[in-house]
Scaffold this motif. Sequence first.
Motif, PDB file in Angstrom:
ATOM      1  N   ASN A  12       0.833  -1.203   0.000  1.00 37.58           N
ATOM      2  CA  ASN A  12       0.000   0.000   0.000  1.00 37.58           C
ATOM      3  C   ASN A  12       0.865   1.249   0.000  1.00 37.58           C
ATOM      4  OD1 ASN A  12      -1.357  -2.122   2.083  1.00 37.58           O
ATOM      5  ND2 ASN A  12      -2.852  -1.234   0.704  1.00 37.58           N
ATOM      6  N   ILE A  13       0.440   2.247  -0.766  1.00 37.80           N
ATOM      7  CA  ILE A  13       1.101   3.549  -0.751  1.00 37.80           C
ATOM      8  C   ILE A  13       0.390   4.403   0.294  1.00 37.80           C
ATOM      9  CG2 ILE A  13       1.723   5.602  -2.059  1.00 37.80           C
ATOM     10  CD1 ILE A  13       1.515   3.923  -4.610  1.00 37.80           C
ATOM     11  N   ARG A  64       3.494   0.616   2.850  1.00 38.76           N
ATOM     12  CA  ARG A  64       3.279  -0.435   3.847  1.00 38.76           C
ATOM     13  C   ARG A  64       3.314  -1.759   3.091  1.00 38.76           C
ATOM     14  NH1 ARG A  64      -1.554   0.658   6.730  1.00 38.76           N
ATOM     15  NH2 ARG A  64      -0.258   1.921   8.091  1.00 38.76           N
ATOM     16  N   VAL A  65       4.211  -2.646   3.527  1.00 37.27           N
ATOM     17  CA  VAL A  65       4.399  -3.939   2.884  1.00 37.27           C
ATOM     18  C   VAL A  65       4.141  -5.017   3.932  1.00 37.27           C
ATOM     19  CG1 VAL A  65       6.003  -5.393   1.588  1.00 37.27           C
ATOM     20  CG2 VAL A  65       6.181  -2.901   1.409  1.00 37.27           C
ATOM     21  N   THR A  66       3.132  -5.839   3.708  1.00 42.42           N
ATOM     22  CA  THR A  66       2.810  -6.896   4.669  1.00 42.42           C
ATOM     23  C   THR A  66       2.518  -8.201   3.950  1.00 42.42           C
ATOM     24  OG1 THR A  66       0.482  -6.251   4.667  1.00 42.42           O
ATOM     25  CG2 THR A  66       1.850  -5.323   6.411  1.00 42.42           C
ATOM     26  N   GLY A  67       2.845  -9.294   4.615  1.00 42.48           N
ATOM     27  CA  GLY A  67       2.493 -10.611   4.122  1.00 42.48           C
ATOM     28  C   GLY A  67       3.407 -11.207   3.083  1.00 42.48           C
ATOM     29  N   PHE A  68       4.495 -10.546   2.736  1.00 40.66           N
ATOM     30  CA  PHE A  68       5.425 -11.081   1.743  1.00 40.66           C
ATOM     31  C   PHE A  68       6.577 -11.800   2.439  1.00 40.66           C
ATOM     32  CE2 PHE A  68       3.399  -7.706  -0.702  1.00 40.66           C
ATOM     33  CZ  PHE A  68       3.246  -8.294  -1.947  1.00 40.66           C
ATOM     34  N   PRO A  69       7.089 -12.876   1.842  1.00 36.95           N
ATOM     35  CA  PRO A  69       8.276 -13.520   2.403  1.00 36.95           C
ATOM     36  C   PRO A  69       9.464 -12.553   2.360  1.00 36.95           C
ATOM     37  CG  PRO A  69       7.301 -14.875   0.653  1.00 36.95           C
ATOM     38  CD  PRO A  69       6.588 -13.558   0.656  1.00 36.95           C
ATOM     39  N   GLN A  70      10.379 -12.708   3.295  1.00 37.41           N
ATOM     40  CA  GLN A  70      11.518 -11.793   3.406  1.00 37.41           C
ATOM     41  C   GLN A  70      12.349 -11.734   2.122  1.00 37.41           C
ATOM     42  OE1 GLN A  70      13.673 -12.051   7.036  1.00 37.41           O
ATOM     43  NE2 GLN A  70      15.311 -10.736   6.343  1.00 37.41           N
TER      44      GLN A  70
END
Length: 178
Positions: A34-35, A108-114
């Motif tokens: 999300n921006i 905002r970055v969520t739920g992605f593998p590292q």
Amino acid sequence: MLDGLTKFMSEGKGLMTDTASPTNGGAAESPSLNILAQYIKDLSFENPGAPRSLQARDKAPAININVNVNANPLSDAEFDVVLTLNAEAKDGDKMLFNVELAYGGVFRVTGFPQEHMLPLLFIECPRLLFPFARQIVSDATRNGGFPPLMIDPIDFAQMFTQRMAEEKVRSQVSTTAN
């Protein structure tokens, strides 16, 4: 800057965590990008030869464009990504104009593998910022008395691959020197 992000990742500060949500029965959160904000960090337009630089010319000026992307963590899930565009137009050795733009976004970055974090921050985030930065550069050159500078699309994936290769060579050189 890449170094700040690499340090953040190596310190194990948890870029990504699996979060359970009462609404999804405890399953891992679905990935999202999300921006939260976009902003001009720095904008400069120079037309040192005006008004002479605005006269008609027989040939197009030589235009040199440099692009850079930096990312810094703000929290575990929020990142500041700054796309920097520098464009300089010259007629021979005379500068016609120079435009510099640092255009940022808070993501905002969520739920992605590292392992997907660096490509997201250095490919997808600047890809989302680019159309807005391109428009600002176009407007600045037009408002400066020149035809609008329309920067061609940028392959951020290729830029990222090249930058990672350079970082790998630098780290190999530093370990060999020690």
